[in-house]
Scaffold this motif. Structure first.
Motif, PDB file in Angstrom:
ATOM      1  N   GLU A  26       0.650  -1.364   0.003  1.00  0.00           N
ATOM      2  CA  GLU A  26       0.107   0.092   0.025  1.00  0.00           C
ATOM      3  C   GLU A  26       0.817   1.035   0.102  1.00  0.00           C
ATOM      4  O   GLU A  26       0.590   2.231  -0.617  1.00  0.00           O
ATOM      5  CB  GLU A  26      -1.136  -0.046   1.311  1.00  0.00           C
ATOM      6  CG  GLU A  26      -1.851   1.289   1.034  1.00  0.00           C
ATOM      7  CD  GLU A  26      -2.999   1.177   2.357  1.00  0.00           C
ATOM      8  OE1 GLU A  26      -3.843   1.987   2.425  1.00  0.00           O
ATOM      9  OE2 GLU A  26      -2.994   0.318   3.180  1.00  0.00           O
ATOM     10  N   ASP A  43       2.108   1.669  -3.540  1.00  0.00           N
ATOM     11  CA  ASP A  43       0.882   2.124  -4.206  1.00  0.00           C
ATOM     12  C   ASP A  43       0.582   3.778  -4.137  1.00  0.00           C
ATOM     13  O   ASP A  43       0.613   4.509  -5.115  1.00  0.00           O
ATOM     14  CB  ASP A  43      -0.239   1.517  -4.139  1.00  0.00           C
ATOM     15  CG  ASP A  43      -0.443   0.025  -4.527  1.00  0.00           C
ATOM     16  OD1 ASP A  43       0.729  -0.403  -5.402  1.00  0.00           O
ATOM     17  OD2 ASP A  43      -1.128  -0.745  -4.147  1.00  0.00           O
ATOM     18  N   LYS A  44       0.522   4.120  -2.759  1.00  0.00           N
ATOM     19  CA  LYS A  44       0.484   5.467  -2.586  1.00  0.00           C
ATOM     20  C   LYS A  44       1.573   6.523  -2.832  1.00  0.00           C
ATOM     21  O   LYS A  44       1.494   7.396  -3.534  1.00  0.00           O
ATOM     22  CB  LYS A  44       0.159   5.747  -1.094  1.00  0.00           C
ATOM     23  CG  LYS A  44      -1.033   4.893  -0.420  1.00  0.00           C
ATOM     24  CD  LYS A  44      -2.201   5.681  -0.868  1.00  0.00           C
ATOM     25  CE  LYS A  44      -3.599   5.042  -0.478  1.00  0.00           C
ATOM     26  NZ  LYS A  44      -4.755   5.411  -0.774  1.00  0.00           N
ATOM     27  N   GLN A  64       1.219   6.826  -6.545  1.00  0.00           N
ATOM     28  CA  GLN A  64       0.191   7.896  -6.865  1.00  0.00           C
ATOM     29  C   GLN A  64       0.500   9.336  -6.911  1.00  0.00           C
ATOM     30  O   GLN A  64       0.172  10.034  -7.604  1.00  0.00           O
ATOM     31  CB  GLN A  64      -0.936   7.423  -6.188  1.00  0.00           C
ATOM     32  CG  GLN A  64      -1.757   6.228  -6.461  1.00  0.00           C
ATOM     33  CD  GLN A  64      -2.830   5.743  -5.487  1.00  0.00           C
ATOM     34  OE1 GLN A  64      -3.251   6.494  -4.762  1.00  0.00           O
ATOM     35  NE2 GLN A  64      -3.290   4.498  -5.575  1.00  0.00           N
ATOM     36  N   ILE A  79       3.129  10.458  -9.502  1.00  0.00           N
ATOM     37  CA  ILE A  79       2.365  10.617 -10.847  1.00  0.00           C
ATOM     38  C   ILE A  79       1.595  11.978 -10.913  1.00  0.00           C
ATOM     39  O   ILE A  79       1.638  12.697 -11.516  1.00  0.00           O
ATOM     40  CB  ILE A  79       1.340   9.525 -11.285  1.00  0.00           C
ATOM     41  CG1 ILE A  79       2.194   8.105 -11.466  1.00  0.00           C
ATOM     42  CG2 ILE A  79       0.393   9.886 -12.326  1.00  0.00           C
ATOM     43  CD1 ILE A  79       1.223   7.068 -11.618  1.00  0.00           C
ATOM     44  N   ARG A  80       1.008  12.206  -9.559  1.00  0.00           N
ATOM     45  CA  ARG A  80       0.216  13.581  -9.616  1.00  0.00           C
ATOM     46  C   ARG A  80       1.183  14.829  -9.689  1.00  0.00           C
ATOM     47  O   ARG A  80       0.708  15.708 -10.123  1.00  0.00           O
ATOM     48  CB  ARG A  80      -0.505  13.663  -8.179  1.00  0.00           C
ATOM     49  CG  ARG A  80      -1.848  12.932  -8.355  1.00  0.00           C
ATOM     50  CD  ARG A  80      -2.860  12.921  -7.118  1.00  0.00           C
ATOM     51  NE  ARG A  80      -2.513  12.636  -5.962  1.00  0.00           N
ATOM     52  CZ  ARG A  80      -2.876  11.632  -5.312  1.00  0.00           C
ATOM     53  NH1 ARG A  80      -3.811  10.789  -5.886  1.00  0.00           N
ATOM     54  NH2 ARG A  80      -2.369  11.640  -3.940  1.00  0.00           N
TER      55      ARG A  80
END
Length: 127
Positions: free
Chosen positions: A87, A90-91, A94, A97-98
């Motif tokens: 997790e 994954d975070k 993310q 990417i942002r």
């Protein structure tokens, strides 16, 4: 108080845990509890201590971080903190990417609560 002689700096390897255990066994008096940086180091440490007759958790409590799959095996049962590695990855991806899509975006902070896996390498304080 913090006792510098109780702090070992190391990598995250099984063999390093064994080496630290050898140093630990020379201490007099010895601490009754160990907090280890990761499960692999802890497993090496436990292996040496048990082979010299120390009871874990009777003589020594050990807690670690990671919750790798072998930590829960019968005969090991390492008390550890699960940090949700998948997790976290994954975070982090993310967030990255942002930020790549919008470099002016404010940094974000995400807090994932760890989970204590209370097993059999910790016991009550026994001075």
């Amino acid at each position: 108080p913090v006792h510098e002689e109780y702090i070992w700096h190391s990598d995250l390897k099984l063999e390093t845990g064994r080496q630290i255990a050898q140093e630990f066994l020379k201490m007099d008096p010895r601490p009754t509890a160990i907090v280890s940086v990761n499960d692999m180091t802890s497993l090496g440490f436990i292996d040496v201590c048990r082979n010299t007759g120390l009871s874990i958790p009777g003589d020594l409590s050990i807690i670690s971080f990671d919750d790798i799959p072998i930590a829960s095996l019968h005969g090991i049962q390492l008390t550890t903190v699960s940090q949700h590695a998948e997790e976290m990855g994954d975070k982090a991806a993310q967030l990255m990417i942002r930020r790549l899509e919008d470099p002016s975006r404010e940094p974000e902070r995400i807090i994932l609560k760890p989970l204590l896996m209370d097993r059999q390498t910790t016991g009550p304080y026994n001075p």
